[in-house]
Design a protein around this motif. Structure first.
Motif, PDB file in Angstrom:
ATOM      1  N   GLU A 161      33.138 -49.636  13.863  1.00 50.76           N
ATOM      2  CA  GLU A 161      33.890 -48.522  13.281  1.00 50.76           C
ATOM      3  C   GLU A 161      32.990 -47.613  12.453  1.00 50.76           C
ATOM      4  OE1 GLU A 161      38.361 -50.529  12.953  1.00 50.76           O
ATOM      5  OE2 GLU A 161      37.000 -50.528  11.225  1.00 50.76           O
ATOM      6  N   VAL A 162      31.921 -48.163  11.897  1.00 52.77           N
ATOM      7  CA  VAL A 162      30.962 -47.348  11.143  1.00 52.77           C
ATOM      8  C   VAL A 162      30.397 -46.238  12.022  1.00 52.77           C
ATOM      9  CG1 VAL A 162      28.701 -47.385  10.012  1.00 52.77           C
ATOM     10  CG2 VAL A 162      30.371 -49.177   9.505  1.00 52.77           C
ATOM     11  N   PHE A 163      30.269 -46.513  13.319  1.00 50.28           N
ATOM     12  CA  PHE A 163      29.699 -45.531  14.249  1.00 50.28           C
ATOM     13  C   PHE A 163      30.773 -44.663  14.903  1.00 50.28           C
ATOM     14  CE2 PHE A 163      26.761 -49.196  14.255  1.00 50.28           C
ATOM     15  CZ  PHE A 163      25.648 -48.570  13.729  1.00 50.28           C
ATOM     16  N   GLY A 164      32.012 -44.805  14.452  1.00 46.27           N
ATOM     17  CA  GLY A 164      33.070 -43.939  14.950  1.00 46.27           C
ATOM     18  C   GLY A 164      34.023 -44.574  15.933  1.00 46.27           C
ATOM     19  N   ALA A 165      33.922 -45.879  16.144  1.00 42.51           N
ATOM     20  CA  ALA A 165      34.839 -46.541  17.069  1.00 42.51           C
ATOM     21  C   ALA A 165      36.256 -46.524  16.504  1.00 42.51           C
ATOM     22  CB  ALA A 165      34.401 -47.983  17.312  1.00 42.51           C
ATOM     23  N   ARG A 166      37.219 -46.272  17.367  1.00 41.39           N
ATOM     24  CA  ARG A 166      38.602 -46.328  16.918  1.00 41.39           C
ATOM     25  C   ARG A 166      38.993 -47.782  16.685  1.00 41.39           C
ATOM     26  NH1 ARG A 166      42.226 -48.087  20.609  1.00 41.39           N
ATOM     27  NH2 ARG A 166      41.671 -48.080  22.831  1.00 41.39           N
ATOM     28  N   PRO A 167      39.935 -48.042  15.786  1.00 35.11           N
ATOM     29  CA  PRO A 167      40.345 -49.426  15.517  1.00 35.11           C
ATOM     30  C   PRO A 167      40.927 -50.101  16.762  1.00 35.11           C
ATOM     31  CG  PRO A 167      41.122 -47.950  13.795  1.00 35.11           C
ATOM     32  CD  PRO A 167      40.594 -47.077  14.904  1.00 35.11           C
ATOM     33  N   LEU A 168      40.799 -51.396  16.815  1.00 33.31           N
ATOM     34  CA  LEU A 168      41.399 -52.182  17.893  1.00 33.31           C
ATOM     35  C   LEU A 168      42.893 -52.311  17.617  1.00 33.31           C
ATOM     36  CD1 LEU A 168      41.089 -54.033  20.415  1.00 33.31           C
ATOM     37  CD2 LEU A 168      40.708 -55.929  18.822  1.00 33.31           C
ATOM     38  N   GLY A 169      43.697 -51.704  18.467  1.00 37.89           N
ATOM     39  CA  GLY A 169      45.138 -51.714  18.261  1.00 37.89           C
ATOM     40  C   GLY A 169      45.782 -52.991  18.747  1.00 37.89           C
ATOM     41  N   PRO A 170      47.007 -53.254  18.305  1.00 38.00           N
ATOM     42  CA  PRO A 170      47.701 -54.483  18.708  1.00 38.00           C
ATOM     43  C   PRO A 170      47.985 -54.547  20.205  1.00 38.00           C
ATOM     44  CG  PRO A 170      49.181 -52.991  17.540  1.00 38.00           C
ATOM     45  CD  PRO A 170      47.804 -52.440  17.384  1.00 38.00           C
ATOM     46  N   ASP A 171      48.049 -53.384  20.863  1.00 38.49           N
ATOM     47  CA  ASP A 171      48.320 -53.366  22.305  1.00 38.49           C
ATOM     48  C   ASP A 171      47.044 -53.274  23.137  1.00 38.49           C
ATOM     49  OD1 ASP A 171      51.078 -53.424  21.801  1.00 38.49           O
ATOM     50  OD2 ASP A 171      51.173 -51.239  21.630  1.00 38.49           O
ATOM     51  N   ASP A 172      45.893 -53.203  22.482  1.00 39.88           N
ATOM     52  CA  ASP A 172      44.625 -53.100  23.205  1.00 39.88           C
ATOM     53  C   ASP A 172      44.213 -54.462  23.758  1.00 39.88           C
ATOM     54  OD1 ASP A 172      43.906 -50.354  23.001  1.00 39.88           O
ATOM     55  OD2 ASP A 172      43.387 -50.668  20.890  1.00 39.88           O
ATOM     56  N   GLU A 173      43.709 -54.458  24.988  1.00 44.60           N
ATOM     57  CA  GLU A 173      43.050 -55.640  25.532  1.00 44.60           C
ATOM     58  C   GLU A 173      41.613 -55.579  25.061  1.00 44.60           C
ATOM     59  OE1 GLU A 173      40.872 -58.314  27.437  1.00 44.60           O
ATOM     60  OE2 GLU A 173      40.565 -56.257  28.145  1.00 44.60           O
TER      61      GLU A 173
END
Length: 235
Positions: A161-173
């Motif tokens: 996330e420091v590099f701009g990754a979006r958070p891992l959502g509850p519906d994400d595989e």
């Protein structure tokens, strides 16, 4: 390794009232074949281990590395260890810290192991590295923490996330999320030719040392080529 004569300075680590200047870590690799290949006659994780870390401060004088490793091997031998595998990474690295400081590593050939008379047995398995935008490596183990939803995955995600990754959502595989965000943040793949493998014996007597059977041949020590960007090493 402790410096018995040094006066403690701010930031120094103190052990038993003395300044800590060196650490050798003997560890268990994730795959026992790292040990059973070089030492087929030894019990992995008990009689054979990996030298995973060797760290000394700049204050340690010349030959301190070989002295420290030699002493560590003697202590390990008293606890039943007979064979030690260690790897040297010759690949140059460049990393940029959060405050913009560039940290470079020229790579190394394992000269300290050569000084100890270790057996050089060639390269480990070539692999692909995942390099993050700052030049640091996202290891396969870190990836597996995410894909397997293991303990520690939160720390790996926060690092991305420091590099701009979006958070891992509850519906994400997790696997698909990882495959999506790595190229999005600028991660890239780099081919690594394989670390250099050295084999050391840990024994209290000459007889104990002579009973250690090697499962890999002894090859000539690698040396830097003239341009310092290549090494001369047996395949």
């Amino acid at each position: 390794m402790l410096d018995t004569g040094a006066a403690a300075q701010p930031g120094d680590q103190i052990v038993d009232g003395q300044v800590l200047v060196g650490v050798v870590v003997l560890a268990s690799p994730m795959n026992e074949r790292v040990l059973t290949g070089p030492f087929p006659g030894l019990v992995p994780y008990a009689e054979s281990v990996e030298l995973a870390r060797l760290v000394l401060t700049d204050s340690v004088p010349a030959n301190g590395e070989s002295f420290c490793v030699s002493r560590a091997l003697r202590l390990a031998a008293e606890r039943g260890v007979r064979g030690v595998v260690s790897f040297a990474d010759p690949l140059p690295r460049r990393r940029v810290t959060a405050d913009g400081v560039v940290i470079g590593s020229p790579g190394h050939l394992g000269v300290v192991y050569q000084a100890l008379g270790a057996r050089f047995s060639g390269r480990a398995t070539p692999r692909s590295l995942c390099l993050l935008p700052d030049g640091s490596v996202l290891s396969a183990r870190s990836k597996s923490k995410i894909t397997g939803r293991e303990v520690g995955m939160g720390g790996v995600i926060r690092r991305l996330e420091v590099f701009g990754a979006r958070p891992l959502g509850p519906d994400d595989e997790p696997g698909r999320w990882l495959a999506e965000i790595l190229p999005a943040i600028g991660a890239r793949s780099a081919r690594h030719p394989g670390n250099l493998r050295y084999l050391l014996t840990a024994a209290r007597t000459r007889a104990e040392r002579s009973r250690v059977v090697y499962g890999m041949p002894s090859l000539p020590y690698p040396k830097w080529a003239e341009d310092r960007h290549r090494i001369d090493v047996a395949k």
